[in-house]
Design a protein around this motif. Structure first.
Motif, PDB file in Angstrom:
ATOM      1  N   VAL A 139       2.228  34.141  30.373  1.00 50.89           N
ATOM      2  CA  VAL A 139       2.894  34.827  29.259  1.00 50.89           C
ATOM      3  C   VAL A 139       1.853  35.576  28.437  1.00 50.89           C
ATOM      4  O   VAL A 139       0.848  34.998  28.007  1.00 50.89           O
ATOM      5  CB  VAL A 139       3.648  33.827  28.364  1.00 50.89           C
ATOM      6  CG1 VAL A 139       4.196  34.527  27.123  1.00 50.89           C
ATOM      7  CG2 VAL A 139       4.774  33.165  29.153  1.00 50.89           C
ATOM      8  N   GLU A 140       2.074  36.860  28.225  1.00 48.48           N
ATOM      9  CA  GLU A 140       1.175  37.655  27.397  1.00 48.48           C
ATOM     10  C   GLU A 140       1.856  38.043  26.098  1.00 48.48           C
ATOM     11  O   GLU A 140       2.865  38.755  26.104  1.00 48.48           O
ATOM     12  CB  GLU A 140       0.716  38.924  28.115  1.00 48.48           C
ATOM     13  CG  GLU A 140      -0.258  39.724  27.257  1.00 48.48           C
ATOM     14  CD  GLU A 140      -0.672  41.047  27.879  1.00 48.48           C
ATOM     15  OE1 GLU A 140      -1.758  41.540  27.550  1.00 48.48           O
ATOM     16  OE2 GLU A 140       0.101  41.593  28.681  1.00 48.48           O
ATOM     17  N   ALA A 141       1.310  37.567  24.990  1.00 54.03           N
ATOM     18  CA  ALA A 141       1.739  38.040  23.678  1.00 54.03           C
ATOM     19  C   ALA A 141       0.930  39.291  23.381  1.00 54.03           C
ATOM     20  O   ALA A 141      -0.278  39.211  23.144  1.00 54.03           O
ATOM     21  CB  ALA A 141       1.509  36.968  22.628  1.00 54.03           C
ATOM     22  N   PHE A 142       1.577  40.454  23.396  1.00 51.34           N
ATOM     23  CA  PHE A 142       0.868  41.728  23.318  1.00 51.34           C
ATOM     24  C   PHE A 142       0.554  42.060  21.863  1.00 51.34           C
ATOM     25  O   PHE A 142       1.136  42.958  21.248  1.00 51.34           O
ATOM     26  CB  PHE A 142       1.716  42.820  23.965  1.00 51.34           C
ATOM     27  CG  PHE A 142       0.901  44.006  24.421  1.00 51.34           C
ATOM     28  CD1 PHE A 142       0.113  43.935  25.551  1.00 51.34           C
ATOM     29  CD2 PHE A 142       0.934  45.197  23.712  1.00 51.34           C
ATOM     30  CE1 PHE A 142      -0.635  45.018  25.976  1.00 51.34           C
ATOM     31  CE2 PHE A 142       0.198  46.289  24.125  1.00 51.34           C
ATOM     32  CZ  PHE A 142      -0.592  46.194  25.260  1.00 51.34           C
ATOM     33  N   GLY A 143      -0.382  41.274  21.326  1.00 53.74           N
ATOM     34  CA  GLY A 143      -0.786  41.446  19.947  1.00 53.74           C
ATOM     35  C   GLY A 143      -2.066  40.667  19.700  1.00 53.74           C
ATOM     36  O   GLY A 143      -2.783  40.319  20.646  1.00 53.74           O
ATOM     37  N   PRO A 144      -2.372  40.338  18.451  1.00 53.14           N
ATOM     38  CA  PRO A 144      -3.650  39.681  18.114  1.00 53.14           C
ATOM     39  C   PRO A 144      -3.614  38.183  18.392  1.00 53.14           C
ATOM     40  O   PRO A 144      -3.747  37.357  17.484  1.00 53.14           O
ATOM     41  CB  PRO A 144      -3.792  39.981  16.616  1.00 53.14           C
ATOM     42  CG  PRO A 144      -2.382  40.038  16.118  1.00 53.14           C
ATOM     43  CD  PRO A 144      -1.576  40.642  17.240  1.00 53.14           C
ATOM     44  N   VAL A 145      -3.463  37.822  19.648  1.00 49.74           N
ATOM     45  CA  VAL A 145      -3.234  36.425  20.031  1.00 49.74           C
ATOM     46  C   VAL A 145      -4.178  36.034  21.161  1.00 49.74           C
ATOM     47  O   VAL A 145      -4.300  36.757  22.161  1.00 49.74           O
ATOM     48  CB  VAL A 145      -1.774  36.219  20.497  1.00 49.74           C
ATOM     49  CG1 VAL A 145      -1.534  34.761  20.873  1.00 49.74           C
ATOM     50  CG2 VAL A 145      -0.793  36.677  19.423  1.00 49.74           C
ATOM     51  N   VAL A 146      -4.838  34.883  21.021  1.00 45.18           N
ATOM     52  CA  VAL A 146      -5.705  34.358  22.077  1.00 45.18           C
ATOM     53  C   VAL A 146      -5.513  32.849  22.179  1.00 45.18           C
ATOM     54  O   VAL A 146      -5.213  32.191  21.177  1.00 45.18           O
ATOM     55  CB  VAL A 146      -7.185  34.696  21.806  1.00 45.18           C
ATOM     56  CG1 VAL A 146      -7.740  33.911  20.635  1.00 45.18           C
ATOM     57  CG2 VAL A 146      -8.038  34.479  23.050  1.00 45.18           C
ATOM     58  N   THR A 147      -5.680  32.317  23.380  1.00 41.32           N
ATOM     59  CA  THR A 147      -5.612  30.874  23.595  1.00 41.32           C
ATOM     60  C   THR A 147      -6.962  30.370  24.079  1.00 41.32           C
ATOM     61  O   THR A 147      -7.496  30.863  25.085  1.00 41.32           O
ATOM     62  CB  THR A 147      -4.537  30.513  24.637  1.00 41.32           C
ATOM     63  OG1 THR A 147      -3.271  31.001  24.204  1.00 41.32           O
ATOM     64  CG2 THR A 147      -4.454  29.007  24.827  1.00 41.32           C
TER      65      THR A 147
END
Length: 703
Positions: free
Chosen positions: A421-429
């Protein structure tokens, strides 16, 4: 219908119907030589900061068959241009756009970008035109067709052979672009397409379409490209695919799900129409096991930059960060400390360092994806679910701001969403790994990505890691304290390098230097005699007819020279004195030339002449010493030493005019000139080839 909509956008459309159409402008489509303004089925676009409606987009009523026909009839003129004509037109268009860049910066504010973000899209995009123009003018001949390789003999006597020739496809390229880079995303596709001699039809994403429209309109106004070579459809493309044929090409940038639907279009499959996809992917950053304090800072800085630039809306942005288990807490603390200094808000405010997402719809999508990721990982900073980040906005509900968000997954081997799943914003895991095998497994679970970064200590060997992850990536960025001084960063595709990736990333290639130009050309193996190959490739082929004249070729101007014109020189016998003198002059005292005993024990059996002496002696045989139209030696290509030349051997040179390329006159005071490529064959007294190469000379033109 190529613009797929979900329930959120359908609801948005219902809200749009309450907006007064008279109060909003409708973006026109620039097709078949006119501005087409749709009257029905319009979609409203909202300002990413204020939330106000700013324009409408629609293409209902466009005759898509006429769009394709117009490109192939009017726009096809570009196929008759030479590579240098196309490249010069692209450079002039780039100069025209650069002079108007402030107009584009003003429009970019509506997409939520800071000026720094917009620079990537605007000046980065225009820079791509410059880069491609320069590359083609430097590397390719000023011809319509591209001769890809040298003569391939297919017979014993050399009377039958082949060359591979690239010619412009007799079709059109349809480019369907994503919303995140409305200018760069278009320009990086049309540059290689137009240079290949193929007209374009561009369909931008609805959000940001105003920027694409402004640039295409400016290119049209510049007049540097042929009419019909660039058309723009703002809105849906409806039945456009149904009017394409096997000479056409489709490219797509966007979500993997949408790309797969388009790739499966029955008409594309029925007619084997090439489809190139560059899709979203869960790109990675990897901190190596031996990381020191400096390396950790580099790693955190790279993640931070990818999260905050364009608010994380980059197809190359880092989504998964792999960290050695023992270092995970340190990385987490340092990253959050940097993010706490980020000011999120309107780009018009001086202190703001991160802008908004492109639309409220995008904000909702990112929020939904973060909730999916949170099923596998703990949200440790940011998100719409926490109050860590203060956003400077007048109306948070109407604006498209989303806070930088960090998740942590302690058991990535047992997780699924964080790898898919890619959250296309300022998100990193962030996630830990314990050894190389586990890391390679985790990286591969992304099923193909555009780019990965390996951040290492300066003296650390990462060859084993690189070997394991390269099959899953289109590009690998290796960062250390040395490369960090000049690195363009994890998320910066460059015109000269492939932009694309395998598997989930789409399997396509955008950019890639001249590779990208070839994508829009047809490669044909042309077979025949040396004479016919010379005729069709405008380049002399070994074995083809030669022309000899009492006038030395170096006394002739560029225009007087004929392809195939040959000079057979006088002979020269190589002596021991030649070898000794050249060794003393050059300082090359290699044993095969100077040591009689060692040379006798070598594969040569005796002393041999220096290879570079043969090249120098050959020049002495074919050069005409008097002043004339030859200005200078421009270079040497494809040098091969085939047989050794021993003391007492006699050499002779065949000099043949192989190819001519006129050069653009940059300075009016400069004499007009061109580059002449000469085929050089040095033979011995037994007519054996001892050396072969091409030399390039600058030769004056009469024009």
């Amino acid at each position: 219908m190529l613009e797929l909509e979900n329930s959120d956008s359908a609801a948005q459309h219902a809200a749009d119907s309450t907006t007064s159409a008279a109060a909003l402008k409708t973006l026109s489509s620039l097709v078949y030589g006119e501005h087409f303004v749709a009257q029905q089925h319009l979609r409203t676009v909202y300002h990413a900061i204020s939330g106000d409606a700013i324009y409408q987009v629609g293409s209902y009523g466009i005759d898509t068959q006429a769009v394709v026909k117009y490109a192939k009839q009017k726009g096809a003129l570009i196929a008759a241009w030479t590579f240098h004509q196309r490249a010069n037109a692209l450079k002039q268009a780039a100069q025209y756009l650069m002079a108007r860049k402030e107009e584009f910066y003003a429009l970019a504010q509506a997409t939520g970008c800071t000026r720094k973000d917009a620079w990537i899209d605007i000046e980065g995009g225009i820079g791509t035109l410059y880069a491609y123009s320069s590359l083609v003018r430097r590397e390719l001949c000023d011809e319509i067709a591209w001769v890809e390789d040298t003569w391939i003999p297919l017979s014993k006597q050399g009377n039958f052979g082949a060359k591979h020739i690239l010619t412009p496809k007799a079709g059109v390229a349809v480019h369907i672009n994503a919303f995140n880079f409305p200018i760069w995303g278009m320009l990086e596709k049309i540059a290689p397409t137009l240079l290949a001699g193929v007209p374009c039809i561009v369909k931008p994403a609805t959000e940001g379409a105003e920027l694409t429209h402004a640039v295409v309109k400016a290119i049209h106004e510049s007049g540097f490209l042929p009419e019909g070579s660039l058309q723009l459809i703002c809105g849906q493309t409806y039945d456009l695919f149904d009017h394409l044929n096997a000479q056409d090409t489709v490219t797509f940038t966007g979500s993997a799900a949408t790309g797969q639907q388009l790739r499966a279009h029955p008409h594309l499959n029925a007619h084997s129409i090439p489809f190139s996809m560059e899709a979203d992917s869960v790109n990675s950053a990897i901190l190596t096991e031996q990381a020191n304090d400096e390396t950790i800072d580099l790693f955190v800085r790279e993640i931070f930059r990818e999260m905050t630039t364009k608010a994380g809306q980059k197809c190359t942005a880092i989504r998964r960060a792999f960290v050695p288990s023992a270092l995970l807490d340190s990385v987490q603390d340092r990253l959050i400390a940097k993010l706490q200094k980020v000011a999120v808000g309107s780009p018009e405010q001086d202190n703001v360092t991160m802008g908004a997402l492109a639309s409220v719809k995008q904000k909702r999508d990112v929020a939904a994806k973060v909730e999916l990721l949170s099923q596998d990982a703990e949200i440790i900073y940011g998100s719409h679910l926490r109050k860590d980040v203060e956003i400077q906005a007048l109306n948070l509900e109407k604006s498209a701001f989303y806070p930088p968000t960090v998740l942590r997954c302690n058991t990535p081997l047992n997780a699924a969403n964080i790898h898919s799943v890619e959250a296309f914003g300022p998100v990193v895991t962030l996630m830990p790994y314990t050894n190389l095998a586990e890391l390679a497994d985790l990286v591969a679970r992304g099923e193909g990505s555009l780019v990965a970064s390996i951040v290492r200590n300066l003296d650390e060997n990462i060859e084993g890691l690189l070997t394991k992850i390269t099959p899953w990536h289109g590009r690998v960025h290796i960062l250390d304290s040395e490369s960090a001084k000049e690195s363009t960063g994890h998320g910066s595709p460059l015109p000269y390098l492939v932009h694309g990736g395998p598997g989930r990333a789409g399997g396509g290639e955008e950019l890639g230097g001249l590779r990208a130009v070839k994508h829009y050309m047809q490669r044909t193996a042309v077979q025949g005699s040396p004479n016919v190959m010379t005729q069709v490739s405008h380049s002399w082929t070994a074995g083809a007819q030669v022309y000899e004249d009492r006038v030395h070729p170096f006394k002739k101007s560029f225009d007087e020279l004929r392809i195939g014109e040959r000079l057979l020189t006088a002979r020269r016998t190589v002596t021991e004195a030649d070898i000794v003198n050249f060794g003393c002059l050059s300082g090359d005292h290699f044993y095969a030339h100077m040591d009689k005993i060692s040379a006798a024990e070598s594969l040569f059996g005796e002393r041999v002449a220096h290879g570079y002496f043969i090249v120098s002696a050959a020049a002495g045989l074919f050069v005409d010493a008097a002043a004339g139209p030859v200005i200078a030696n421009y270079g040497m290509d494809n040098l091969r030493f085939v047989e050794p030349v021993k003391i007492g051997d006699t050499i002779q040179v065949e000099l043949t005019c192989k190819q001519k390329t006129p050069k653009l006159q940059r300075d009016p005071e400069q004499k007009p000139h061109g580059v002449v490529v000469w085929d050089i064959k040095v033979k011995n007294q037994r007519n054996e080839l001892v050396a072969t190469y091409d030399i390039l000379t600058l030769v004056e033109r009469e024009l």
